[in-house]
Design a protein around this motif. Structure first.
Motif, PDB file in Angstrom:
ATOM      1  N   ARG A 172       0.863  -1.514  -0.131  1.00  0.00           N
ATOM      2  CA  ARG A 172       0.086   0.157   0.637  1.00  0.00           C
ATOM      3  C   ARG A 172       0.848   1.264  -0.177  1.00  0.00           C
ATOM      4  O   ARG A 172       0.628   2.006  -0.491  1.00  0.00           O
ATOM      5  CB  ARG A 172      -1.241  -0.152   0.851  1.00  0.00           C
ATOM      6  N   THR A 173       2.078   1.068   0.675  1.00  0.00           N
ATOM      7  CA  THR A 173       2.755   2.280   0.583  1.00  0.00           C
ATOM      8  C   THR A 173       3.661   2.048  -1.105  1.00  0.00           C
ATOM      9  O   THR A 173       3.856   3.532  -1.357  1.00  0.00           O
ATOM     10  CB  THR A 173       3.622   1.959   1.995  1.00  0.00           C
ATOM     11  N   TRP A 174       4.211   1.610  -1.086  1.00  0.00           N
ATOM     12  CA  TRP A 174       4.258   1.468  -2.517  1.00  0.00           C
ATOM     13  C   TRP A 174       3.732   1.916  -2.934  1.00  0.00           C
ATOM     14  O   TRP A 174       3.842   3.497  -4.181  1.00  0.00           O
ATOM     15  CB  TRP A 174       5.410   0.289  -3.043  1.00  0.00           C
ATOM     16  N   GLU A 175       2.671   1.561  -3.424  1.00  0.00           N
ATOM     17  CA  GLU A 175       1.688   2.414  -4.348  1.00  0.00           C
ATOM     18  C   GLU A 175       0.798   3.611  -4.051  1.00  0.00           C
ATOM     19  O   GLU A 175       1.167   3.942  -4.963  1.00  0.00           O
ATOM     20  CB  GLU A 175       0.211   1.298  -4.641  1.00  0.00           C
ATOM     21  N   TRP A 176       1.071   3.810  -2.943  1.00  0.00           N
ATOM     22  CA  TRP A 176       0.824   5.276  -2.672  1.00  0.00           C
ATOM     23  C   TRP A 176       2.290   6.001  -2.617  1.00  0.00           C
ATOM     24  O   TRP A 176       1.970   7.379  -3.579  1.00  0.00           O
ATOM     25  CB  TRP A 176       0.906   5.446  -0.905  1.00  0.00           C
ATOM     26  N   LEU A 177       3.347   5.964  -3.156  1.00  0.00           N
ATOM     27  CA  LEU A 177       4.081   6.595  -3.292  1.00  0.00           C
ATOM     28  C   LEU A 177       4.915   6.840  -5.032  1.00  0.00           C
ATOM     29  O   LEU A 177       5.676   7.474  -5.166  1.00  0.00           O
ATOM     30  CB  LEU A 177       5.847   6.336  -2.641  1.00  0.00           C
TER      31      LEU A 177
END
Length: 355
Positions: A172-177
């Motif tokens: 989720r964090t990778w997708e956000w960034l």
């Protein structure tokens, strides 16, 4: 099997032994040495631009293969280049312009380190900037146990579902960034570091410094290409920002290595990561050819600005020979597995950050 009139461009990122590798970026030095020995024995290694020119002319030698590295990790110089030179195998390394100006760890490695290494996480992850916010409640913030560590080491993000809440939070964090503009990503990374209590350092896996990039470019058979200024999916940017990413990365790298830059690799390189406008801007910048990230052979019909590449995983020399000389395989099972992987990547890359 490939015909004499087709070739392959191989895609690597790192030659390193690491503890976690969710995107399968690494090939161990031992396996890479075996692969390059096998390549010299069974194929015809060629520089990237020479392979493209020969393909357009219909004059490729049998089993023509070009080697490329994306991102410009420092281990390309330390580990890969000596093996390449020893086996007389040329290669092109695509550098990220900003990383030459401010060498540091690539953001995706830093984020993986936060989530997939041992250590407790907060029960609630709340990453806040002036423009963006990501909140992730964690069911299991405790340090990774032995089973979780094994899952971290072996998990492949684009083909397997997250095995633990930490893996899901990482994605989720990778997708956000991933699809943020460079400025917003920088702010978001600062918020993540503050929430995680981390300090920025220059660990193993950092980018090439300017001095290292010059040294690499001066080695026999080594060519340097551009990979954007900030490694942002170009289709997420307006044309003016795309022009900056392409032209300024070329100019920045040329100033560092003191040689012309004539090749480009689209950051991420999937069909949704660049557009017809991107291709036009690459041509406008004086680039001869540009690499994508889909798997196919190269022949006279291949668009030199939409070049396919075959990803090389961490495998020994014998498996590598089968991987390269047998591409594309006839196995429907292989085709189904690749299609599933492409669908997984497509889902990840569809994430858009609110404006």
């Amino acid at each position: 099997m490939r015909t004499a009139a087709s070739g392959l461009i191989l895609m690597y990122h790192r030659v390193a032994q690491v503890e976690t590798d969710p995107w399968q970026l690494c090939v161990s030095p031992q396996h890479f040495a075996q692969q390059m020995q096998a390549l010299r024995q069974h194929c015809t290694p060629m520089p990237l631009r020479e392979l493209v020119e020969s393909a357009r002319a219909g004059s490729l030698p049998r089993r023509a293969v070009a080697i490329t590295f994306d991102d410009g990790y420092s281990d390309v110089l330390d580990e890969a280049a000596p093996i390449l030179v020893a086996n007389a195998v040329p290669a092109t390394t695509f550098l990220v312009g900003h990383m030459l100006e401010e060498p540091d760890r690539f953001w995706w490695d830093e984020v993986a380190g936060f989530f997939l290494q041992p250590g407790a996480l907060p029960e609630l992850l709340d990453f806040v900037t002036q423009e963006d916010r990501l909140t992730i409640p964690l069911e299991s913030p405790a340090p990774i146990d032995a089973d979780g560590w094994a899952a971290s080491c072996n998990w492949v993000a684009y083909t397997q579902e997250p095995p633990t809440p930490r893996h899901a939070a990482f994605l989720r964090t990778w997708e956000w960034l991933q699809r943020m503009t460079p400025t917003r990503r920088l702010h978001a990374l600062t918020a993540i570091r503050m929430a995680m209590g981390a300090t920025v350092s220059r660990p193993a896996g950092a980018a090439l410094t300017p001095e290292q990039a010059r040294k690499l470019s001066n080695m026999s058979g080594m060519e340097i290409g551009a990979h954007g200024m900030t490694h942002t999916p170009l289709s997420a940017l307006p044309p003016a920002d795309q022009r900056y990413e392409i032209a300024d990365s070329k100019r920045t790298i040329e100033q560092v290595i003191r040689r012309p830059v004539r090749s480009f690799a689209y950051p991420y390189g999937g069909a949704s990561d660049y557009s017809d406008e991107t291709v036009r801007l690459v041509q406008e910048a004086g680039i001869d050819c540009a690499c994508s990230n889909f798997e196919a052979t190269v022949d006279a019909r291949t668009n030199p600005f939409r070049l396919p590449r075959l990803h090389v995983p961490d495998m020994d020399g014998a498996a590598f020979v089968a991987h390269v000389t047998g591409f594309p395989p006839a196995s429907s099972a292989w085709q189904r597995a690749m299609a599933a992987g492409r669908r997984r990547l497509a889902r990840l890359r569809q994430v858009r950050v609110r404006p």
